[in-house]
Enzyme design. Structure first.
Site, PDB file in Angstrom:
ATOM      1  CB  SER A   5      -0.967  -0.036   1.184  1.00  0.00           C
ATOM      2  OG  SER A   5      -2.018   0.865   1.008  1.00  0.00           O
ATOM      3  CG  ASP A  17      -6.579  -2.921  -3.865  1.00  0.00           C
ATOM      4  OD1 ASP A  17      -7.228  -1.976  -3.379  1.00  0.00           O
ATOM      5  OD2 ASP A  17      -5.336  -3.027  -3.769  1.00  0.00           O
ATOM      6  CG  HIS A  29      -5.776  -2.270  -0.192  1.00  0.00           C
ATOM      7  ND1 HIS A  29      -4.813  -2.200  -1.173  1.00  0.00           N
ATOM      8  CD2 HIS A  29      -5.339  -1.476   0.817  1.00  0.00           C
ATOM      9  CE1 HIS A  29      -3.848  -1.381  -0.784  1.00  0.00           C
ATOM     10  NE2 HIS A  29      -4.136  -0.948   0.422  1.00  0.00           N
TER      11      HIS A  29
END
Length: 309
Positions: free
Chosen positions: A165, A248, A280
């Protein structure tokens, strides 16, 4: 009490809330599990180190318990955690367990960096901390650094950056920085971006980014939009692995990063690994699932592919 003290500046529920008066509530990453010097049960030893005492910059280092043999050198992974630049630490249970598992599966040393977070420390502090940590790691390449595990067991011909991320964004930016600033002669073997956070393909940026970086220029900020960075073709590594997840909402940004790399003059190999049916950072919260195990094996294989070359 003045009601204005309860005005929310930014929230990412159910994990985070920041108020306009400066108060911050973090519901993720606030726990701290101890390092494990004796890894006989878990298979991985860990220790915490202070990198810059003045700022509190620190890291947790992981090493396979059976790997500390004289003369044995292991791949070295510098890991940057996710959390939107405003939450998460290497010491919380989620990242401690995830990076420990990576060290075990890849048979590698991992240095998990505890960079400072917004809003107490707005961007670019996180990038500055992350670069300082990478330089500290590189200072061990001649066996003369302050940390014995790195001096004795790290193979500085096999150095990788990895992160998820916002940490994936960090990986890219650190690799770019390494293309313009020397790392004590250390060259990166590869970088792994796990469901990375960049700006949108249409050039927009999220409220999250403007919150953590109030001074940003927006979509032409190269930190969040690699396509505007003239240094991209100089990316100092030969191999890039980008991991995305089908459901995601950041998936397209990871694919856009891949396209941007391929369209630049960078000479290297970029690979996309997509996990079907997942969202995600699914692997952080369900690490024992079949797909999370497969993702871990993919990343470990990427690290060790260089070993056979």
């Amino acid at each position: 009490m003045d009601s204005s003290t309860n005005e929310v500046a930014h929230e990412y529920l159910p994990y985070f809330r920041a108020y306009k008066d400066g108060r911050v509530e973090r519901f993720f990453g606030s726990d701290r599990v101890p390092a494990l010097i004796d890894g006989s049960q878990s298979g991985v030893c860990s220790k915490d180190v202070v990198i810059v005492s003045e700022t509190g910059l620190s890291a947790r280092i992981f090493i396979p318990a059976g790997a500390t043999k004289p003369g044995q050198k292991l791949p070295l992974v510098v890991y940057y955690h996710g959390g939107g630049f405003f939450m998460g630490t290497p010491f919380c249970s989620v990242y401690n367990n995830s990076v420990s598992s990576l060290a075990a599966k890849a048979n590698a040393i991992a240095v998990s960096v505890d960079y400072r977070l917004a809003p107490e420390h707005y961007v670019p502090v996180a990038y500055e901390d992350s670069w300082a940590a990478l330089k500290w790691v590189a200072s061990h390449c001649n066996g003369e650094g302050p940390e014995a595990w790195l001096n004795n067991y790290a193979d500085f011909h096999r150095v990788f950056l990895a992160g998820d991320s916002a940490g994936g964004n960090m990986v890219h930016n650190m690799a770019i920085q390494a293309s313009v600033e020397d790392l004590n002669g250390v060259k990166l073997s590869g970088i792994c971006l796990i469901q990375p956070y960049f700006g949108r393909q249409d050039g927009g940026v999220d409220k999250c980014w403007t919150f953590v970086c109030p001074t940003t220029s927006g979509s032409d900020d190269h930190r969040i939009n690699p396509s505007v960075d003239s240094r991209l073709s100089s990316l100092r590594c030969n191999r890039v692995l980008i991991c995305v997840a089908e459901k995601d909402n950041l998936k397209e940004r990871g694919l856009f990063y891949s396209e941007t790399l391929r369209d630049s003059e960078w000479v290297g190999e970029v690979e996309i690994a997509e996990t079907e049916g997942e969202d995600h950072v699914f692997h952080l919260f369900n690490p024992n699932s079949e797909k999370a195990v497969a993702l871990l094996e993919k990343i470990a294989s990427f690290i060790n592919q260089h070993n056979a070359g």
